[in-house]
Design a protein around this motif. Structure first.
Motif, mmCIF file in Angstrom:
data_model
loop_
_atom_site.group_PDB
_atom_site.id
_atom_site.type_symbol
_atom_site.label_atom_id
_atom_site.label_comp_id
_atom_site.label_asym_id
_atom_site.label_seq_id
_atom_site.Cartn_x
_atom_site.Cartn_y
_atom_site.Cartn_z
ATOM 1 N N TRP A 7 0.829 -1.208 0.000
ATOM 2 C CA TRP A 7 0.000 0.000 0.000
ATOM 3 C C TRP A 7 0.859 1.251 0.000
ATOM 4 O O TRP A 7 0.484 2.266 -0.615
ATOM 5 N N ASN A 27 0.440 3.974 -2.899
ATOM 6 C CA ASN A 27 0.161 5.354 -2.491
ATOM 7 C C ASN A 27 1.250 6.313 -2.950
ATOM 8 O O ASN A 27 0.973 7.469 -3.267
ATOM 9 N N LEU A 64 0.402 7.035 -6.562
ATOM 10 C CA LEU A 64 -0.791 7.879 -6.640
ATOM 11 C C LEU A 64 -0.486 9.317 -6.234
ATOM 12 O O LEU A 64 -1.009 10.263 -6.830
ATOM 13 N N LYS A 102 -9.449 0.947 -15.648
ATOM 14 C CA LYS A 102 -8.801 0.296 -14.510
ATOM 15 C C LYS A 102 -7.287 0.370 -14.650
ATOM 16 O O LYS A 102 -6.744 0.143 -15.717
ATOM 17 N N TYR A 120 -3.058 -5.634 -7.688
ATOM 18 C CA TYR A 120 -4.117 -4.758 -7.202
ATOM 19 C C TYR A 120 -4.688 -4.021 -8.402
ATOM 20 O O TYR A 120 -3.941 -3.603 -9.290
ATOM 21 N N MET A 171 -7.196 -0.789 -9.524
ATOM 22 C CA MET A 171 -7.894 0.408 -9.092
ATOM 23 C C MET A 171 -8.905 0.815 -10.158
ATOM 24 O O MET A 171 -8.559 0.939 -11.337
ATOM 25 N N ASN A 172 -10.134 1.006 -9.737
ATOM 26 C CA ASN A 172 -11.176 1.512 -10.606
ATOM 27 C C ASN A 172 -11.047 3.027 -10.623
ATOM 28 O O ASN A 172 -11.197 3.670 -9.594
ATOM 29 N N LYS A 173 -10.765 3.599 -11.803
ATOM 30 C CA LYS A 173 -10.551 5.046 -11.882
ATOM 31 C C LYS A 173 -11.824 5.846 -11.632
ATOM 32 O O LYS A 173 -11.760 7.012 -11.267
ATOM 33 N N GLY A 187 -12.153 5.177 -7.517
ATOM 34 C CA GLY A 187 -10.914 5.148 -6.747
ATOM 35 C C GLY A 187 -10.731 3.925 -5.872
ATOM 36 O O GLY A 187 -9.766 3.850 -5.132
ATOM 37 N N SER A 188 -11.640 2.962 -5.957
ATOM 38 C CA SER A 188 -11.516 1.772 -5.113
ATOM 39 C C SER A 188 -10.394 0.865 -5.631
ATOM 40 O O SER A 188 -10.176 0.746 -6.837
ATOM 41 N N VAL A 189 -9.685 0.251 -4.709
ATOM 42 C CA VAL A 189 -8.580 -0.651 -5.046
ATOM 43 C C VAL A 189 -8.912 -2.020 -4.472
ATOM 44 O O VAL A 189 -9.235 -2.142 -3.285
ATOM 45 N N THR A 190 -8.824 -3.049 -5.316
ATOM 46 C CA THR A 190 -9.076 -4.413 -4.860
ATOM 47 C C THR A 190 -7.872 -5.293 -5.193
ATOM 48 O O THR A 190 -7.186 -5.079 -6.188
#
Length: 153
Positions: free
Chosen positions: A54, A58, A61, A129, A139, A141-143, A146-149
């Motif tokens: 993470w 981060n 990002l 994505k 991982y 991320m849905n742009k 902003g969710s990250v799975t």
């Protein structure tokens, strides 16, 4: 009784050092390379990269606008950006070692050890994505939201 206090003090000290790691050792960008043989592939050589998955995600990002402004990467709508550890610095290519070499460099020492820290890919803009590969973890991320799975890799 003394052993338990020692354990608690060591644990607290570990938490403090780990939480301040980014402040103690900020990420240093050593070099940036653009691939000459594949469009959209860029490479960043760093020192003192975050330790956790993470933390690495981060970092990208939080730095993507700065990277775009200062280094003009990523350059296109589709891209793959790889962050490598500087390791022992640039080395000569060797048939005995597994190095990653940069053909855009003219010096003899144009290779680094293959220590990949992070790969960021945005290959299919229509999917909206961005994928992050950290070690053996993927991982996505849905742009849009902003969710990250974390997904299987």
């Amino acid at each position: 009784m003394k052993k338990s206090w020692l354990f608690y003090i060591a644990s607290a000290l570990s938490v403090v050092v780990f939480s301040l790691w980014d402040d103690i050792y900020p990420v240093k960008i050593i070099d940036v390379h653009r691939s000459t043989d594949r469009m959209g592939y860029d490479y960043i050589i760093v020192d003192h990269f975050p330790l956790t998955d993470w933390g690495r995600i981060n970092w990208w990002l939080s730095q993507r606008d700065r990277l775009k402004e200062k280094y003009h990467i990523p350059a296109g709508h589709r891209f793959v950006l790889t962050v490598w550890d500087v390791g022992d610095g640039y080395l000569r290519d060797s048939s005995h070692e597994d190095y990653f070499c940069f053909p855009d460099m003219t010096s003899e020492k144009n290779c680094i050890e293959k220590i990949k820290l992070l790969e960021v890919a945005f290959r299919f803009p229509e999917s909206n994505k961005i994928s992050f590969i950290v070690g053996r973890n993927l991982y996505v991320m849905n742009k849009r939201n902003g969710s990250v799975t974390k997904e299987r890799y």
